[in-house]
Design a protein around this motif. Structure first.
Motif, mmCIF file in Angstrom:
data_model
loop_
_atom_site.group_PDB
_atom_site.id
_atom_site.type_symbol
_atom_site.label_atom_id
_atom_site.label_comp_id
_atom_site.label_asym_id
_atom_site.label_seq_id
_atom_site.Cartn_x
_atom_site.Cartn_y
_atom_site.Cartn_z
ATOM 1 N N THR A 36 28.764 10.147 58.661
ATOM 2 C CA THR A 36 29.241 11.393 58.078
ATOM 3 C C THR A 36 30.754 11.372 58.001
ATOM 4 O OG1 THR A 36 29.309 13.807 58.333
ATOM 5 C CG2 THR A 36 29.184 12.516 60.358
ATOM 6 N N ASN A 37 31.291 12.153 57.077
ATOM 7 C CA ASN A 37 32.738 12.292 57.024
ATOM 8 C C ASN A 37 33.226 13.306 58.058
ATOM 9 O OD1 ASN A 37 32.185 14.816 55.881
ATOM 10 N ND2 ASN A 37 32.789 14.211 53.825
ATOM 11 N N GLY A 38 32.304 13.998 58.714
ATOM 12 C CA GLY A 38 32.660 14.920 59.792
ATOM 13 C C GLY A 38 33.294 16.215 59.342
ATOM 14 N N PHE A 39 33.314 16.468 58.057
ATOM 15 C CA PHE A 39 33.986 17.671 57.566
ATOM 16 C C PHE A 39 33.209 18.939 57.890
ATOM 17 C CE2 PHE A 39 35.773 20.505 54.300
ATOM 18 C CZ PHE A 39 37.121 20.300 54.559
ATOM 19 N N ARG A 40 31.908 18.781 58.068
ATOM 20 C CA ARG A 40 31.042 19.925 58.375
ATOM 21 C C ARG A 40 30.369 19.655 59.723
ATOM 22 N NH1 ARG A 40 25.558 20.772 56.953
ATOM 23 N NH2 ARG A 40 25.068 22.965 56.737
ATOM 24 N N TYR A 41 30.332 20.661 60.579
ATOM 25 C CA TYR A 41 29.662 20.514 61.871
ATOM 26 C C TYR A 41 28.571 21.568 61.971
ATOM 27 C CZ TYR A 41 28.585 20.767 66.789
ATOM 28 O OH TYR A 41 27.914 20.785 67.980
ATOM 29 N N ASP A 42 27.373 21.118 62.313
ATOM 30 C CA ASP A 42 26.224 22.008 62.456
ATOM 31 C C ASP A 42 25.577 21.725 63.809
ATOM 32 O OD1 ASP A 42 23.776 23.306 62.382
ATOM 33 O OD2 ASP A 42 23.282 22.655 60.351
ATOM 34 N N PRO A 43 25.767 22.627 64.793
ATOM 35 C CA PRO A 43 25.214 22.381 66.127
ATOM 36 C C PRO A 43 23.698 22.199 66.126
ATOM 37 C CG PRO A 43 26.427 24.477 66.077
ATOM 38 C CD PRO A 43 26.487 23.878 64.711
ATOM 39 N N ALA A 44 22.992 22.926 65.294
ATOM 40 C CA ALA A 44 21.525 22.794 65.247
ATOM 41 C C ALA A 44 21.131 21.405 64.755
ATOM 42 C CB ALA A 44 20.928 23.877 64.350
ATOM 43 N N LEU A 45 21.886 20.866 63.830
ATOM 44 C CA LEU A 45 21.598 19.518 63.352
ATOM 45 C C LEU A 45 21.796 18.505 64.470
ATOM 46 C CD1 LEU A 45 20.901 17.450 61.202
ATOM 47 C CD2 LEU A 45 23.305 17.525 60.467
ATOM 48 N N PHE A 46 22.853 18.666 65.272
ATOM 49 C CA PHE A 46 23.067 17.727 66.371
ATOM 50 C C PHE A 46 21.972 17.815 67.414
ATOM 51 C CE2 PHE A 46 27.058 16.687 64.540
ATOM 52 C CZ PHE A 46 27.299 15.399 64.997
#
Length: 116
Positions: A36-46
């Motif tokens: 990922t480019n890391g521009f978006r963070y989604d805790p549920a996805l992690f």
């Protein structure tokens, strides 16, 4: 996974990862990683990625001055600070079981001290 996997709907992730799990139970030896480019963070996805032991790589072009020359937002500003802020949001328990790295720069000597 396909381009921009962090934008996939979560039910699609779950179907895909459950299928990989089923195949492994049937004797396959498959692993999944996501870049990922890391521009978006989604805790549920992690949480989903952790449940299925998915390793994650975060791409940067090096330290801020190198990265921000090549990776700019739609507004024309650098992306480094936002990406690093998102990397810091990744729970510490996830770092222990996954991979977070830096890639793509031509000047790898500039990465010293940046890779966890």
């Amino acid at each position: 996974m396909a381009a921009k996997p962090s934008l996939w709907p979560k039910p699609n992730f779950l179907r895909f990862l459950n299928r990989i799990r089923e195949m492994n139970r049937a004797g396959y030896r498959l692993s999944v990683s996501m870049q990922t480019n890391g521009f978006r963070y989604d805790p549920a996805l992690f949480e989903i990625l952790a449940e299925f032991d998915v390793s994650v790589g975060v791409s940067l072009d090096g330290p801020r001055e190198y990265n921000d020359r090549r990776r700019v937002t739609h507004r024309g500003t650098g992306s480094y600070d936002r990406i690093m802020a998102n990397v810091e949001k990744i729970p510490s328990w996830y770092h222990r079981q996954s991979t977070t790295g830096i890639s793509r720069g031509r000047r790898s000597e500039h990465f010293a001290g940046y890779i966890r």
